[in-house]
Design an enzyme around this catalytic site. Structure first.
Site, PDB file in Angstrom:
ATOM      1  N   GLU A  18     -12.030  19.166   5.999  1.00  0.00           N
ATOM      2  CA  GLU A  18     -12.674  17.981   6.568  1.00  0.00           C
ATOM      3  C   GLU A  18     -13.006  18.204   8.033  1.00  0.00           C
ATOM      4  OE1 GLU A  18     -10.730  14.294   5.685  1.00  0.00           O
ATOM      5  OE2 GLU A  18     -11.571  14.302   3.676  1.00  0.00           O
ATOM      6  N   HIS A  54     -13.496   1.068  10.650  1.00  0.00           N
ATOM      7  CA  HIS A  54     -12.873   1.852   9.586  1.00  0.00           C
ATOM      8  C   HIS A  54     -11.346   1.891   9.685  1.00  0.00           C
ATOM      9  CE1 HIS A  54     -12.771   4.771   6.416  1.00  0.00           C
ATOM     10  NE2 HIS A  54     -12.359   5.752   7.185  1.00  0.00           N
ATOM     11  N   GLY A  87       0.858  -1.184   0.000  1.00  0.00           N
ATOM     12  CA  GLY A  87       0.000   0.000   0.000  1.00  0.00           C
ATOM     13  C   GLY A  87       0.888   1.226   0.000  1.00  0.00           C
ATOM     14  N   ARG A 138     -18.096  11.918  14.993  1.00  0.00           N
ATOM     15  CA  ARG A 138     -18.223  10.575  14.420  1.00  0.00           C
ATOM     16  C   ARG A 138     -18.612   9.490  15.420  1.00  0.00           C
ATOM     17  NH1 ARG A 138     -13.224   8.964  10.346  1.00  0.00           N
ATOM     18  NH2 ARG A 138     -14.022  10.266   8.706  1.00  0.00           N
ATOM     19  N   ARG A 164      -8.360   8.996  15.425  1.00  0.00           N
ATOM     20  CA  ARG A 164      -7.619   9.524  14.274  1.00  0.00           C
ATOM     21  C   ARG A 164      -8.321  10.732  13.669  1.00  0.00           C
ATOM     22  NH1 ARG A 164      -7.752   7.973   8.228  1.00  0.00           N
ATOM     23  NH2 ARG A 164      -9.941   7.720   8.782  1.00  0.00           N
ATOM     24  N   HIS A 197     -16.730   4.134  11.397  1.00  0.00           N
ATOM     25  CA  HIS A 197     -17.358   5.188  10.607  1.00  0.00           C
ATOM     26  C   HIS A 197     -18.866   5.061  10.797  1.00  0.00           C
ATOM     27  CE1 HIS A 197     -18.333   7.912   7.380  1.00  0.00           C
ATOM     28  NE2 HIS A 197     -17.059   8.253   7.323  1.00  0.00           N
TER      29      HIS A 197
HETATM   30  C1  LIG Z   1     -13.044   3.378   2.422  1.00  0.00           C
HETATM   31  C2  LIG Z   1     -11.804   3.996   2.998  1.00  0.00           C
HETATM   32  C3  LIG Z   1     -11.558   5.357   2.823  1.00  0.00           C
HETATM   33  C4  LIG Z   1     -10.400   5.934   3.353  1.00  0.00           C
HETATM   34  N1  LIG Z   1     -10.128   7.256   3.098  1.00  0.00           N
HETATM   35  C5  LIG Z   1      -8.963   7.806   3.540  1.00  0.00           C
HETATM   36  C6  LIG Z   1      -8.609   9.146   3.185  1.00  0.00           C
HETATM   37  O1  LIG Z   1      -9.325   9.829   2.460  1.00  0.00           O
HETATM   38  N2  LIG Z   1      -7.445   9.645   3.676  1.00  0.00           N
HETATM   39  C7  LIG Z   1      -6.610   8.932   4.494  1.00  0.00           C
HETATM   40  O2  LIG Z   1      -5.564   9.444   4.907  1.00  0.00           O
HETATM   41  N3  LIG Z   1      -6.918   7.640   4.813  1.00  0.00           N
HETATM   42  C8  LIG Z   1      -8.050   7.068   4.360  1.00  0.00           C
HETATM   43  N4  LIG Z   1      -8.357   5.766   4.670  1.00  0.00           N
HETATM   44  C9  LIG Z   1      -7.378   4.976   5.448  1.00  0.00           C
HETATM   45  C10 LIG Z   1      -6.180   4.620   4.570  1.00  0.00           C
HETATM   46  O3  LIG Z   1      -6.643   4.243   3.294  1.00  0.00           O
HETATM   47  C11 LIG Z   1      -5.355   3.462   5.143  1.00  0.00           C
HETATM   48  O4  LIG Z   1      -5.115   3.670   6.497  1.00  0.00           O
HETATM   49  C12 LIG Z   1      -4.007   3.378   4.441  1.00  0.00           C
HETATM   50  O5  LIG Z   1      -4.203   3.316   3.049  1.00  0.00           O
HETATM   51  C13 LIG Z   1      -3.208   2.158   4.898  1.00  0.00           C
HETATM   52  O6  LIG Z   1      -2.069   2.048   4.095  1.00  0.00           O
HETATM   53  P1  LIG Z   1      -1.009   0.890   4.369  1.00  0.00           P
HETATM   54  O7  LIG Z   1       0.072   1.056   3.358  1.00  0.00           O
HETATM   55  O8  LIG Z   1      -0.620   0.882   5.783  1.00  0.00           O
HETATM   56  O9  LIG Z   1      -1.830  -0.468   4.130  1.00  0.00           O
HETATM   57  P2  LIG Z   1      -2.642  -0.985   2.858  1.00  0.00           P
HETATM   58  O10 LIG Z   1      -2.819   0.073   1.851  1.00  0.00           O
HETATM   59  O11 LIG Z   1      -3.863  -1.649   3.356  1.00  0.00           O
HETATM   60  O12 LIG Z   1      -1.681  -2.095   2.241  1.00  0.00           O
HETATM   61  C14 LIG Z   1      -1.492  -3.335   2.910  1.00  0.00           C
HETATM   62  C15 LIG Z   1      -0.694  -4.259   2.019  1.00  0.00           C
HETATM   63  O13 LIG Z   1      -0.319  -5.413   2.755  1.00  0.00           O
HETATM   64  C16 LIG Z   1      -0.604  -6.584   2.009  1.00  0.00           C
HETATM   65  N5  LIG Z   1      -0.769  -7.715   2.929  1.00  0.00           N
HETATM   66  C17 LIG Z   1      -1.620  -7.841   3.972  1.00  0.00           C
HETATM   67  N6  LIG Z   1      -1.427  -9.025   4.589  1.00  0.00           N
HETATM   68  C18 LIG Z   1      -0.437  -9.662   3.922  1.00  0.00           C
HETATM   69  C19 LIG Z   1       0.204 -10.927   4.059  1.00  0.00           C
HETATM   70  N7  LIG Z   1      -0.097 -11.811   5.025  1.00  0.00           N
HETATM   71  N8  LIG Z   1       1.177 -11.254   3.172  1.00  0.00           N
HETATM   72  C20 LIG Z   1       1.520 -10.416   2.146  1.00  0.00           C
HETATM   73  N9  LIG Z   1       0.937  -9.208   1.984  1.00  0.00           N
HETATM   74  C21 LIG Z   1      -0.019  -8.837   2.861  1.00  0.00           C
HETATM   75  C22 LIG Z   1      -1.843  -6.205   1.214  1.00  0.00           C
HETATM   76  O14 LIG Z   1      -2.039  -7.071   0.136  1.00  0.00           O
HETATM   77  C23 LIG Z   1      -1.459  -4.778   0.806  1.00  0.00           C
HETATM   78  O15 LIG Z   1      -0.576  -4.811  -0.295  1.00  0.00           O
HETATM   79  C24 LIG Z   1      -9.485   5.147   4.126  1.00  0.00           C
HETATM   80  C25 LIG Z   1      -9.736   3.788   4.300  1.00  0.00           C
HETATM   81  C26 LIG Z   1     -10.871   3.208   3.739  1.00  0.00           C
HETATM   82  C27 LIG Z   1     -11.085   1.740   3.929  1.00  0.00           C
END
Ligand SMILES: Cc1cc2nc3c(=O)[nH]c(=O)nc-3n(C[C@H](O)[C@H](O)[C@H](O)COP(=O)(O)OP(=O)(O)OC[C@H]3O[C@@H](n4cnc5c(N)ncnc54)[C@H](O)[C@@H]3O)c2cc1C
Length: 543
Positions: A115, A352, A11, A290, A387, A243
């Protein structure tokens, strides 16, 4: 497999760390994701945007807003780092390096969104699909880096910690450290050790352990469970942000219905058509914070047995205005035969965001040497007990960069030879992973967490949850040891472990604070709301 840096998760956090490490051509970086498509993550779901530095904004003002939301539990040095470094990195990485085009006005100036609970306009966005645009740009950049490999369909099973996984019995006298992970290749069905000088956990959130969530199916708490099993310290796991309004359709992942609808006058109704928010918040009604709105909806559903409540915007604004103002929500609902210009929207609260996670310092270092955690799986202390909207993408960017800098500033040391750790043992496996059992157990976990570890908690509910989850976890562990692996089985095992971690934390913390609410505690510590005159109308709140 040997690599210099192993990044688990692709991500915004994992992709940023890989990009910032790629400038050092002497290091080989391997990024793993369990998803079939590298962009599939929570990050692509982010709608509202990412925090930058607004025109009349300062780092100090952003710090104040984050600390107020965190209800006295945010770690001030982490908040300061995010507020000062975040907007600079957004410019350097997303705008300059990745060439991302955020929305601009006719004069070419960035349009900053507003926001809930932000005291300034400071949210950069790309329509209402910001996360998707960010991930596309980051993955494009990574694909041009010869020293970065992104491998899909690879589910990490467990972290390799030495001497825990050592073949040599005398290794127990050596200091413990993380040396990579055992990885399940979904295509071949084989498990292989990936040995690395540094391991970065970037596995995202855990929403899928709850019955209703805005998170996609991969958010199963895998990383939190793996880190816990490896002995890493975990913090603030009880602070799960719910949420208030997600579209109530069958299935666990619920489409988020923005707070902006209530900002535009939308009213919450019982299915019988009665407004109810005045009973819970006479001052703010539908625009209450919220957590207050989410608990009110939960309570209405519970007391009257409603499957959902309704959000009416159709009788507030003309159809044309709604179609233009909320194009994504309008289109998504219509796809499911709900016309928001003509009828109220069925909504439920949904898990959320995980504010806590694997405890890390300002460089993303966990309590296990050579192991980092970044993004939603980590607990940097920024979010404290609640948050502030749109801080999470920025946190992934900042700590992705911090971890990369820390790794680059040190030497890798000699990698562990493959002969030092045992090959994956497949002897004694009796069963194929039964999807029926996996789905049934997942459903039990989700029901237990939703009702007993959800929006309204108590000593009794949490004790029940712990007792039932512990028994289920024991059964799943036994089944896991006798069963041929599948991605679903690994997810089930991790979900059971993660649900227990959250339940234990919620049981231990008797004080209601931020998004952790105990009905048996009369002394709630609330997130501070900005003063009335500064209170931003709920014009966004998508994040
Ligand atoms: C609907 C929605 C709207 C949102 N809107 C916002 C917003 O507007 N602004 C904001 O700041 N935040 C927002 N958020 C929160 C934000 O999107 C997340 O907190 C953030 O994207 C997390 O990023 P990350 O890189 O930590 O994890 P992620 O983007 O979830 O990436 C996780 C990665 O780990 C991998 N993975 C998981 N388990 C394993 C495993 N066992 N083995 C190998 N790979 C694995 C997955 O495949 C993925 O590639 C929102 C969330 C949602 C659900």
């Amino acid at each position: 497999m040997q690599t210099d840096v192993l990044i688990i998760g692709c991500g915004i956090a994992g992709a940023t760390a890989a990009l910032q490490l790629s400038v050092d051509h002497s290091r080989q970086v391997t990024v793993l994701t369990r998803a079939a498509d590298a962009s599939d993550s929570n990050s692509i779901y982010a709608q509202g945007g990412i925090i930058g530095r607004g025109e009349d904004d300062t780092a100090a003002l952003l710090e104040q807003d984050i600390l107020a939301a965190g209800a006295g539990l945010s770690y001030p040095p982490a908040v300061k780092l995010l507020a000062e470094r975040g907007p600079e990195l957004l410019q350097e990485i997303l705008i300059e390096a990745a060439g991302l085009g955020f929305d601009r006005d006719a004069d070419g100036k960035i349009m900053y969104g507003l926001e809930a609970a932000h005291s300034r306009r400071r949210i950069l966005h790309v329509g209402d699909a910001t996360g998707r645009a960010i991930m596309k740009a980051l993955l494009q950049c990574l694909s041009e880096k010869p020293n970065v490999s992104v491998l899909t369909g690879q589910t990490v099973v467990d972290l390799i910690t030495y001497p825990h996984h050592a073949l040599d019995p005398l290794a127990i006298y050596q200091p413990s450290a993380c040396h990579g992970a055992y990885v399940f290749n979904q295509a071949s069905g084989q498990v292989q050790p990936f040995l690395a000088a540094h391991t970065v956990l970037a596995t995202g959130g855990l929403g899928q352990i709850f019955l209703n969530t805005t998170n996609p199916p991969g958010s199963r708490g895998d990383g939190l469970a793996m880190a816990y099993r490896a002995g890493a310290q975990v913090a603030n796991a009880e602070y799960i942000q719910f949420h208030p309004t997600a579209l109530d359709l069958p299935g666990t992942t619920k489409f988020l219905i923005s707070e902006a609808l209530r900002g535009e006058g939308g009213v919450l109704l019982t299915p019988d058509g009665e407004p109810f928010m005045e009973r819970y918040s006479p001052q703010w009604k539908d625009l209450a914070p919220r957590d207050v709105v989410a608990r009110a909806i939960f309570n209405e559903m519970l007391e009257s047995g409603y499957p959902h409540v309704l959000l009416d915007i159709a009788s507030i604004h003309p159809a044309e205005y709604l179609r233009e103002r909320f194009p994504q929500i309008y289109a998504h609902c219509l796809k499911h035969n709900i016309d928001i210009t003509k009828q109220p929207i069925p909504v439920v609260p949904a898990a959320h965001y995980a504010c806590g996670g694997v405890l890390v310092d300002l460089w993303g270092r966990t309590t296990i040497p050579k192991m980092y955690a970044i993004g939603e799986v980590s607990c940097t202390g920024v979010h404290g007990a609640n948050r502030l909207a749109s801080t999470s993408l920025l946190e992934g960017l900042v700590w992705g960069d911090q971890a990369a800098q820390d790794i680059r500033s040190g030497s890798d040391g000699d990698p562990l030879p493959e002969s030092a750790v045992p090959a994956w043992d497949t002897s004694g496996l009796l069963y194929d992973a039964d999807p029926n059992l996996i789905q049934g157990d997942m459903q039990t976990i989700r029901n237990l967490t939703w009702h007993y570890v959800g929006l309204v908690r108590s000593d009794y509910r949490l004790s029940r949850a712990i007792r039932d989850l512990r028994q289920l976890w024991l059964d799943i562990e036994e089944f896991y040891r006798k069963t041929r692996l599948s991605d679903g089985l690994l997810g089930l095992r991790n979900s059971a472990q993660t649900a227990l971690i959250v339940a234990y934390a919620a049981h231990r913390t008797r004080r209601s604070r931020g998004c952790h609410y105990r009905e048996d505690d009369p002394h709630e510590v609330k997130s501070a709301s900005p003063p009335e005159e500064d209170r931003v109308k709920l014009s966004g709140g998508l994040g």
